[in-house]
Design a protein around this motif. Sequence first.
Motif, PDB file in Angstrom:
ATOM      1  N   ALA A 199     -98.494  74.086 -44.772  1.00  0.00           N
ATOM      2  CA  ALA A 199     -97.040  73.855 -44.682  1.00  0.00           C
ATOM      3  C   ALA A 199     -96.449  74.814 -45.780  1.00  0.00           C
ATOM      4  N   GLU A 200     -97.237  74.994 -46.918  1.00  0.00           N
ATOM      5  CA  GLU A 200     -96.540  75.859 -47.925  1.00  0.00           C
ATOM      6  C   GLU A 200     -96.223  77.319 -47.266  1.00  0.00           C
ATOM      7  N   LEU A 201     -97.065  77.668 -46.474  1.00  0.00           N
ATOM      8  CA  LEU A 201     -96.832  79.059 -45.751  1.00  0.00           C
ATOM      9  C   LEU A 201     -95.787  78.804 -44.805  1.00  0.00           C
ATOM     10  N   ILE A 202     -95.689  77.912 -43.892  1.00  0.00           N
ATOM     11  CA  ILE A 202     -94.637  77.775 -43.032  1.00  0.00           C
ATOM     12  C   ILE A 202     -93.318  77.657 -43.783  1.00  0.00           C
ATOM     13  N   ALA A 203     -93.343  76.739 -44.968  1.00  0.00           N
ATOM     14  CA  ALA A 203     -92.063  76.791 -45.663  1.00  0.00           C
ATOM     15  C   ALA A 203     -91.477  78.312 -46.145  1.00  0.00           C
ATOM     16  N   ALA A 204     -92.576  78.930 -46.708  1.00  0.00           N
ATOM     17  CA  ALA A 204     -92.240  80.260 -47.242  1.00  0.00           C
ATOM     18  C   ALA A 204     -91.728  81.091 -46.156  1.00  0.00           C
ATOM     19  N   LEU A 205     -92.153  81.154 -45.071  1.00  0.00           N
ATOM     20  CA  LEU A 205     -91.842  81.927 -43.870  1.00  0.00           C
ATOM     21  C   LEU A 205     -90.386  81.462 -43.487  1.00  0.00           C
ATOM     22  N   ALA A 206     -90.117  80.328 -43.398  1.00  0.00           N
ATOM     23  CA  ALA A 206     -88.819  79.835 -43.138  1.00  0.00           C
ATOM     24  C   ALA A 206     -87.793  80.149 -43.863  1.00  0.00           C
ATOM     25  N   LYS A 207     -88.168  80.192 -45.591  1.00  0.00           N
ATOM     26  CA  LYS A 207     -87.102  80.498 -46.400  1.00  0.00           C
ATOM     27  C   LYS A 207     -86.613  81.871 -46.240  1.00  0.00           C
ATOM     28  N   VAL A 208     -87.492  82.835 -45.729  1.00  0.00           N
ATOM     29  CA  VAL A 208     -87.227  84.254 -45.754  1.00  0.00           C
ATOM     30  C   VAL A 208     -86.595  84.561 -44.256  1.00  0.00           C
ATOM     31  N   GLY A 209     -86.922  83.761 -43.425  1.00  0.00           N
ATOM     32  CA  GLY A 209     -86.492  83.963 -42.060  1.00  0.00           C
ATOM     33  C   GLY A 209     -87.669  84.734 -41.433  1.00  0.00           C
ATOM     34  N   CYS A 210     -88.489  84.649 -41.418  1.00  0.00           N
ATOM     35  CA  CYS A 210     -89.651  85.273 -40.775  1.00  0.00           C
ATOM     36  C   CYS A 210     -90.511  84.346 -39.622  1.00  0.00           C
ATOM     37  N   THR A 211     -90.882  85.144 -38.703  1.00  0.00           N
ATOM     38  CA  THR A 211     -91.696  84.386 -37.527  1.00  0.00           C
ATOM     39  C   THR A 211     -93.136  84.529 -38.083  1.00  0.00           C
ATOM     40  N   MET A 212     -93.929  84.218 -37.360  1.00  0.00           N
ATOM     41  CA  MET A 212     -95.465  84.459 -37.644  1.00  0.00           C
ATOM     42  C   MET A 212     -96.336  84.417 -36.354  1.00  0.00           C
TER      43      MET A 212
ATOM     44  N   GLU B 228    -110.080  90.680 -45.580  1.00  0.00           N
ATOM     45  CA  GLU B 228    -110.829  90.886 -44.167  1.00  0.00           C
ATOM     46  C   GLU B 228    -110.296  89.943 -42.856  1.00  0.00           C
ATOM     47  N   PHE B 229    -110.491  90.537 -41.658  1.00  0.00           N
ATOM     48  CA  PHE B 229    -110.436  89.546 -40.344  1.00  0.00           C
ATOM     49  C   PHE B 229    -110.836  88.186 -40.689  1.00  0.00           C
ATOM     50  N   GLU B 230    -112.129  88.026 -41.406  1.00  0.00           N
ATOM     51  CA  GLU B 230    -112.794  86.960 -41.470  1.00  0.00           C
ATOM     52  C   GLU B 230    -112.236  85.833 -42.683  1.00  0.00           C
ATOM     53  N   GLU B 231    -111.310  86.542 -43.367  1.00  0.00           N
ATOM     54  CA  GLU B 231    -110.879  85.699 -44.488  1.00  0.00           C
ATOM     55  C   GLU B 231    -109.297  85.363 -44.262  1.00  0.00           C
ATOM     56  N   LEU B 232    -109.322  84.511 -43.649  1.00  0.00           N
ATOM     57  CA  LEU B 232    -107.812  83.632 -42.871  1.00  0.00           C
ATOM     58  C   LEU B 232    -107.303  83.293 -44.373  1.00  0.00           C
ATOM     59  N   GLU B 233    -108.043  82.354 -44.689  1.00  0.00           N
ATOM     60  CA  GLU B 233    -107.440  81.479 -46.084  1.00  0.00           C
ATOM     61  C   GLU B 233    -106.923  82.406 -47.338  1.00  0.00           C
ATOM     62  N   LEU B 234    -107.632  83.564 -47.494  1.00  0.00           N
ATOM     63  CA  LEU B 234    -107.331  84.476 -48.254  1.00  0.00           C
ATOM     64  C   LEU B 234    -105.843  85.154 -47.981  1.00  0.00           C
ATOM     65  N   GLN B 235    -105.906  85.426 -46.845  1.00  0.00           N
ATOM     66  CA  GLN B 235    -104.692  86.080 -46.318  1.00  0.00           C
ATOM     67  C   GLN B 235    -103.512  85.233 -46.448  1.00  0.00           C
ATOM     68  N   GLN B 236    -103.798  84.044 -46.154  1.00  0.00           N
ATOM     69  CA  GLN B 236    -102.628  82.968 -46.307  1.00  0.00           C
ATOM     70  C   GLN B 236    -102.234  82.943 -47.802  1.00  0.00           C
ATOM     71  N   ALA B 237    -103.317  82.586 -48.686  1.00  0.00           N
ATOM     72  CA  ALA B 237    -102.730  82.630 -49.827  1.00  0.00           C
ATOM     73  C   ALA B 237    -102.143  83.915 -50.553  1.00  0.00           C
ATOM     74  N   ASP B 238    -102.662  84.795 -50.060  1.00  0.00           N
ATOM     75  CA  ASP B 238    -101.792  86.251 -50.323  1.00  0.00           C
ATOM     76  C   ASP B 238    -100.356  86.355 -49.840  1.00  0.00           C
ATOM     77  N   ALA B 239    -100.064  85.724 -48.457  1.00  0.00           N
ATOM     78  CA  ALA B 239     -99.057  85.691 -47.760  1.00  0.00           C
ATOM     79  C   ALA B 239     -98.127  84.718 -48.711  1.00  0.00           C
ATOM     80  N   ILE B 240     -98.372  83.349 -49.057  1.00  0.00           N
ATOM     81  CA  ILE B 240     -97.682  82.497 -49.758  1.00  0.00           C
ATOM     82  C   ILE B 240     -97.186  83.069 -51.015  1.00  0.00           C
ATOM     83  N   ARG B 241     -97.959  83.920 -51.817  1.00  0.00           N
ATOM     84  CA  ARG B 241     -97.721  84.525 -53.121  1.00  0.00           C
ATOM     85  C   ARG B 241     -96.708  85.709 -52.780  1.00  0.00           C
ATOM     86  N   PHE B 242     -97.110  86.338 -51.661  1.00  0.00           N
ATOM     87  CA  PHE B 242     -96.111  87.501 -51.509  1.00  0.00           C
ATOM     88  C   PHE B 242     -94.542  87.040 -51.152  1.00  0.00           C
TER      89      PHE B 242
END
Length: 150
Positions: free
Chosen positions: A111-124, A57-71
């Motif tokens: 930082a783990e999310l930022i690193a994962a984004l950089a690895k695949v070449g995505c902006t946020m 949900e919109f109120e669950e940013l930390e869960l979104q971040q964890a899901d994004a890192i995993r994905f």
Amino acid sequence: MGCILSFNGPDADVAQLLALSPVEPINVWRRGEPLSSRPNSRLARTSGVVLQISDAEFEELELQQADAIRFLNDHDQALQAMRTVKGVEVACVDFGIAMRSVIVQSDRFPAELIAALAKVGCTMELTQYPTGPKARNLRRYRKAFRASAP
């Protein structure tokens, strides 16, 4: 809506994006085609696909971040390949969050999310959505705006 990942560009090769995608896209569009089935729908100016990363949900940013890192980590090679598809100009992870009633809204990203984004070449991107009374007021505003349009 949660968190999504989009790949797009005016000349993005949608067929190749679909072939490389590690999951079924939630949205696919092609330049020049209507963006919706409604009459007089705008025509798409780009082509692309959208993948759902998190349905938190919109109120669950930390869960979104964890899901994004995993994905991003689970599908890094496929996402890197999608990023290099002919015509793709933008690869962006968009976190949908609630607009809070505060003077300053500040959100932190690990930082783990930022690193994962950089690895695949995505902006946020961080998109704030009105919820509760703000959403109701927005719906009333849109209805009044449409009624006054020529």
